[in-house]
Design a protein around this motif. Sequence first.
Motif, short mmCIF file in Angstrom:
data_model
loop_
_atom_site.label_atom_id
_atom_site.label_comp_id
_atom_site.label_asym_id
_atom_site.label_seq_id
_atom_site.Cartn_x
_atom_site.Cartn_y
_atom_site.Cartn_z
N LEU A 97 0.67 31.97 -10.98
CA LEU A 97 0.99 30.61 -10.60
C LEU A 97 1.70 29.96 -11.62
O LEU A 97 1.48 30.19 -12.79
CB LEU A 97 -0.02 29.84 -10.10
N LYS A 98 2.70 29.07 -11.33
CA LYS A 98 3.20 28.22 -12.09
C LYS A 98 3.11 26.93 -11.40
O LYS A 98 2.95 26.63 -10.28
CB LYS A 98 4.51 28.55 -12.66
N ALA A 99 2.96 25.76 -12.36
CA ALA A 99 2.86 24.46 -11.91
C ALA A 99 3.67 23.59 -12.55
O ALA A 99 4.24 23.64 -13.60
CB ALA A 99 1.35 23.90 -12.19
N SER A 100 4.04 22.41 -11.78
CA SER A 100 4.93 21.14 -12.09
C SER A 100 4.69 20.07 -11.28
O SER A 100 4.00 20.24 -10.35
CB SER A 100 6.15 21.68 -11.83
N TRP A 101 4.61 18.87 -12.02
CA TRP A 101 4.25 17.72 -11.51
C TRP A 101 5.71 17.20 -10.63
O TRP A 101 6.62 17.09 -11.10
CB TRP A 101 4.13 16.58 -12.47
N ARG A 102 5.46 17.04 -9.30
CA ARG A 102 6.63 16.43 -8.35
C ARG A 102 5.96 15.48 -7.60
O ARG A 102 4.73 15.38 -7.51
CB ARG A 102 6.70 17.81 -7.40
N GLN A 103 6.99 14.84 -6.86
CA GLN A 103 6.53 13.98 -5.91
C GLN A 103 6.00 14.43 -4.56
O GLN A 103 6.53 15.48 -4.15
CB GLN A 103 7.76 13.12 -5.30
N SER A 104 4.91 13.93 -4.38
CA SER A 104 4.18 14.51 -2.80
C SER A 104 4.75 13.75 -1.60
O SER A 104 5.41 12.85 -1.52
CB SER A 104 2.63 14.41 -3.23
N GLU A 105 4.16 14.34 -0.54
CA GLU A 105 4.40 13.74 0.78
C GLU A 105 4.16 12.17 0.84
O GLU A 105 4.68 11.38 1.58
CB GLU A 105 3.72 14.41 1.82
N THR A 106 3.18 11.78 0.13
CA THR A 106 2.58 10.34 0.13
C THR A 106 3.76 9.34 -1.05
O THR A 106 3.26 8.26 -1.05
CB THR A 106 1.21 10.26 -0.31
N GLY A 107 4.24 10.04 -1.64
CA GLY A 107 5.28 9.31 -2.64
C GLY A 107 4.69 9.47 -4.05
O GLY A 107 5.25 8.99 -4.97
N ARG A 108 3.37 9.73 -4.10
CA ARG A 108 2.66 9.85 -5.56
C ARG A 108 3.13 11.31 -6.03
O ARG A 108 3.43 12.17 -5.65
CB ARG A 108 1.08 9.80 -5.41
N GLU A 109 3.16 11.20 -7.67
CA GLU A 109 3.17 12.38 -8.26
C GLU A 109 1.90 13.18 -8.14
O GLU A 109 0.67 12.59 -8.07
CB GLU A 109 3.34 12.19 -9.70
N ALA A 110 2.03 14.34 -7.99
CA ALA A 110 1.02 15.40 -7.86
C ALA A 110 1.33 16.96 -8.55
O ALA A 110 2.51 17.08 -8.53
CB ALA A 110 0.75 15.53 -6.19
N LYS A 111 0.55 17.36 -8.77
CA LYS A 111 0.75 18.88 -9.70
C LYS A 111 0.63 19.79 -8.53
O LYS A 111 -0.09 20.30 -7.97
CB LYS A 111 -0.55 19.11 -10.55
N PHE A 112 1.91 20.36 -8.37
CA PHE A 112 2.26 21.34 -7.19
C PHE A 112 2.21 22.77 -8.02
O PHE A 112 2.69 23.00 -9.00
CB PHE A 112 3.66 21.09 -6.84
#
Lengths: 111, 902
Positions: free
Chosen positions: A63-78
Amino acid sequence: MPPARFPIPQGTLDMLILQTLSLEPAHGYAIAQRLQQVSRETVQVNQGSLYPALHRLEQKGWLKASWRQSETGREAKFYSLTRAGQKQLAVEKATWNRLTTAVQLIFNEGE
Amino acid sequence: MARFLNLLPWRRRRLEQDLDRELRDHLDRRVADLTRSGMSDHEARRQAALEFGGFVQVQEEVRETWVWRWLDQWRRDVRYAARTLRRGPAFTAAAVVSLALGIGANAAIFSLVDQTLLRTLPVTRPDRLVQLGWHGNSLSSAWGTGWLLSYPLCRELQEQDRFFDGVICRHPTAVYLSIGQQHDQVRAEIVSGSYFSVLGVRPEQGRLIDPSDDRQPGAHPVVVLSYTYWQRALAGAHDVVGRAVLVNNAPMTVIGVAPPRFTGLDPLDAPSLWIPAMMKKQATPEWDRLFDRRAVWMHGFARLKPGVTAAQAREGLQPWFASMLDADTGREGFPKVTADQHRSFLASTLDLEPAPGGLDTLQAAVKQPLLVLMGGTLLLVLLATLNVAGLLLARGAARVREVTTRMALGASRGRVTSQLLTEGVVVALMGGALGLLVTPLITRVLLLFLPEGAELTAGLDARVFLFATVISLATGALCGLAPAWQARRGALTSSARSQVSVRGAVRLRKAIVVTQMAFALVLLIGAGLFVQTLARLYGRDLGFASDRLLMFRVEPDAIGHPPGEAAEVMRTLVRRLQAVPGVEGAAVANSSLLTGGSPRRTLTIQAETRVVTERSVPIMRVGPGFFAAIGTPLVAGREFTADDARDIETRGYRAVIVNERFARRYFGGTSPVGRLVGVGNQPNTPTTIEIVGVVRDFNFRFVRDDMEPEHVFFPFAETGPLAGNGTIYLKVTGAPESAAAAIQAAAAEVDPRLPLLSLRTVGEQIDRVLRSERMLATLSSGFGAAALVLAVVGLYGVMSFVVTRRTQEIGLRLALGATRANAIWLIARDAMVMIVLGMAIAIPAAGALRRLVEAQLFGIPAFDGPTIALAAGLLALVALAAAMLPAWRAASISPTDALRLE
């Protein structure tokens, strides 16, 4: 009902995570929700135990991960699947199929 | 490998923050969802936490994946590497042994470098110690080597408390020490009273010499014993304090024992005892001059005040030093000198050098050779490393399929890389471990070449262990790097069709061989230079006949004979020895040939005008028949007679012999025989000593150089305190070894208690003097040979591989009419290109490295054409011979067989 420790073995949880992420990248909470929905609430995930598994898979390079904006507008680790992760999923699916087929055969024989 | 980085603190902090944020985000989302479904905020939080499980526990489990997984993987890599290595025992053995030799040699030399050069003195704040030196012409007579000061100057320096927290002075000497029934000739340090307190050394037993022992000449008969001597000679007796001892037959009392680790200020000359400077007359009965300002013999050290730098002290002390110089010129007894000499005296300065390791001048003899050897062994380790890398690459090529398969199965590139690296590291650590086993053996051999008295040990300590570990890890990483790089390339082509990566691997291996050729040539050139240096030094005409010449020291005055009697023993002994059958000539002198130092005096010469020698001239005192015994002819005049040696105590010297250079320098073309000189350089120095002979130049102090080539010789007195000890020279007719027994028997007749000290041939003395040169020549030859073998093995490996790979091509060529010579050429050309490229790198490198070795050479330039040509020729010859084997195999390929392989 108090949530029991996640009952399925580690390898299986890994496989489920990989499968879930093979559809689209997602953050931890979404993965937990998805697992519960897809398994139609039959599998009770102790949600915290998802994270060691996610980090382990990330360390393995599946897996790789990055912080991105989520559907709620908050940043989340995807999390998303790497190529190695895709290969791994294929390998695990094949293994799983072989295993379940074998188990099924044994059960059928007993009938 | 990248996992390991997670242990780094800053990286770790980031991961922690990240995790915290991630987990909180999860909980927040759950709480938001639950409240939306109608739960109260408080309820939702409780429910979310419950579903999540233990927050801290989750954190802990995640953390484990960061680190333990890495360790776990690493363990698996090691196990995998071990399995692979076990499968190829021949490869593993070759790799481990070659690395073990390289690492072992490196660790051995490091242990000596560490013991002699890197260690600081075991005293308080050694970094604050500086050595003090007179920079310029001090117009003094000197006893000893290095930076020398007079005792009065030392006392005056002690008053400079603006810059110093104390000044100490010391002089090394040998004394005859008797404790009870124990008689030994031992090394001693004559020290100022400040010595131990300024160094901050505390007694193991009793007390140490202190300023109260520094008041009145002859009034402080006390000694401090070294811990080693206390243990060795007295078995650590606890009633040692207060014991009576004889130092050169003068009664003194043991007041204490120094701590075990403290062995004086010269790491290469550990004393057995310390004697106060006030007892100098007893410690060095031959000469005193304690309060003579123009007698320099002590090494001075100072402890800088906190915050004061050496440069500040140097500058700050200059005005005082200049006024001291000025005052000196006005003192009674200041030498009468030329205006030039006067000027250079006044231009003198006080120099300060950091001296955390104590005396450095003597270390210079060992330092440079050891550093050169260190460089040599590092090259050797690199060569061995490259060989192992080459071997791993060769196997790597065979394993391309395995690696590709593993990657296809999902192993990440990093995993494969780390696995190959681990393999290199495991091999290197095995080599390092084996190397450490041989290190003490190599060190023991090296110690044979180093001066005695240095108290160097061949044992392993933590620092050597650490060094070997670091070298092993570095070696391992280097070994593993090449195959890892190759694997990456293999991954890029990302298929089992490995043609491309194989070609890359061959190119890499060829580059490695070129580097090996270059390293080997550099080492061979070095070996050539050192071997020739040694040959030239041994071949050098030292001006005397060293074969069948024996010498030994006798010191009757040191074993209890009063002065008159001691001189009598000396005379009787020489006469008795002259009568021993097989002894052609026997003579006495004050010192042994080629042992370095000698007293020096300034002389006044009465020629056309009165002149003073420019520098002080080394002198030797020799008995009648000395020059005949050592086989050095006189070119004019005569040897000393018994008459010249008589009554010197009362009447002074009447005769002197000078060497040719002295005659040439001060008398030009005219014969100096019959001219007059005087000892000293004062205006009223009487010139009553007649030059009775001129002797051919010979090296009596050193083998290597002829600096200060003017020497003079005075008669060895028949009577008086100076006649009580000396070196006796014997010219024998047969083998020197067989004469030794007869000599010892004859000496026992004269005095059965008299030991013959350092009995050896002058040839043996030359061997001792040339110790470091022999060490360099021997070891560099060894390194050169090892390097040649390693490089050639590397070349052979690549060439074999190339021939195997090109079998079909060569077969085809042969089938199409190419001759066998063509086939050989095809392969040999490849080898030649590598050899020539290696040379093209090595020769300029040798030029660049010449500064490193220049000081160690004799009679040969550091960049010597013939030597380079010879070394290159040897390398080319051996390398081509090795390349010929696979080339021959290529030529004998049967075209039909080769094509059938298709």
